[in-house]
Design an enzyme around this catalytic site. Sequence first.
Site, PDB file in Angstrom:
ATOM      1  N   CYS A   1      21.682  42.982  68.164  1.00 39.55           N
ATOM      2  CA  CYS A   1      20.655  42.444  69.074  1.00 39.55           C
ATOM      3  C   CYS A   1      19.842  41.349  68.384  1.00 39.55           C
ATOM      4  O   CYS A   1      19.374  40.414  69.020  1.00 39.55           O
ATOM      5  CB  CYS A   1      19.736  43.554  69.577  1.00 39.55           C
ATOM      6  SG  CYS A   1      18.911  44.473  68.259  1.00 39.55           S
TER       7      CYS A   1
ATOM      8  N   HIS B   1      14.577  47.079  68.182  1.00 39.79           N
ATOM      9  CA  HIS B   1      15.494  46.330  69.035  1.00 39.79           C
ATOM     10  C   HIS B   1      14.924  44.924  69.222  1.00 39.79           C
ATOM     11  O   HIS B   1      13.715  44.724  69.077  1.00 39.79           O
ATOM     12  CB  HIS B   1      15.577  47.072  70.387  1.00 39.79           C
ATOM     13  CG  HIS B   1      16.558  46.503  71.346  1.00 39.79           C
ATOM     14  ND1 HIS B   1      17.872  46.246  71.015  1.00 39.79           N
ATOM     15  CD2 HIS B   1      16.415  46.114  72.653  1.00 39.79           C
ATOM     16  CE1 HIS B   1      18.501  45.752  72.076  1.00 39.79           C
ATOM     17  NE2 HIS B   1      17.639  45.651  73.074  1.00 39.79           N
TER      18      HIS B   1
END
Length: 369
Positions: free
Chosen positions: A32, A311
């Site tokens: 990510c 994330h």
Amino acid sequence: MGATGSKLEKALGDQFPEGERYFGLENFGNTCYCNSVLQALYFCVPFREQLLDYYSNNKSSGDAEENLLTCLADLFTQISSQKKKTGVIAPKRFVQRLKKQNEIFRSYMHQDAHEFLNFLLNELVDILEKEAHATNSDAESSSPSEKIANGPKTGQANGSQKEPLVTWVHKNFQGLLTNETRCLRCETVTARDETFLDLSLDIEQNSSITSCLKNFSSTETLNAEDKFFCDKCCSLQEAQKRMKIKKPPHILVIHLKRFKYIEQLGRYKKLLYRVVFPLELKLSNTMEDADSEYSLFAVVVHVGSGPNHGHYVSLVKSHNHWLFFDDENVEMIDESVVQTFFGSAQEYSSNTDHGYILFYESIGAGNKS
């Protein structure tokens, strides 16, 4: 996958920009950090256009060796030439190349998006410089070639070997800082220039980008063990030092230093501070008379309470619409949602989604040189 695409197309309706593509990127376990930065770079239109030009100028040389630049150019071309307007693409070749090139990104641990951006831009510059030097040596040894490896119209070395080559990566992202040190005894000012591709700013609670930039350029006194060696006085002297932006870049990338090493804890901690970043930014700490004006077009967001897990997602402005990219998922958001990523005014908060890397484009015509 198809449902997401059609949902986004329905949301935009007949306002879907002509020729534009909105594609999510597949996550390969922990990528990510890479996906969020790639989306921000894809919607950095001048950079994308020059990369696509590079691809079309170089695709004929089939024996060209694969590197991060060719993989990135290939990925951006793949996205921009899709028949569908929306969907998901797997940046497999690019990620494999990245891991091959740099062992830091090989592990499945949480990676730093800023570290990746820094590595990528510097790597692209290195590749372009090597290609330009190779082209120049070929041109010297045979007839002058029209084809320049560095894409269209690169800066020439002005006949001087010492003059650094200006690639199109530099033309987009590079700015110039000047480090001024004034000796408090003889008042002589020593100035040293240094280039930058992004600015890393220290942050404080309940602050703004403007105040962080002011702190970045604030005057610091050098005394005691930190005295400055003045060439004119030929001795160590007390001095005042400050950093100013001498030449602002066309694309201003600001990295907020949200991860701080805490001595007592013996580890890094994430600073959840609220730092307001405006949609329109005026740079006033430059050496130019007029303020440089910038418009925000992308934000890489770190989601999570600590530095070693979490994330990354990105917010992107494209054709006056704001979009939210979370790996494979792409959705439209209202402009007002951007301010929910400023951070938290309280020490402990359930909101852990914070702006981490900001991308601003110059809106002054004078900055496009």
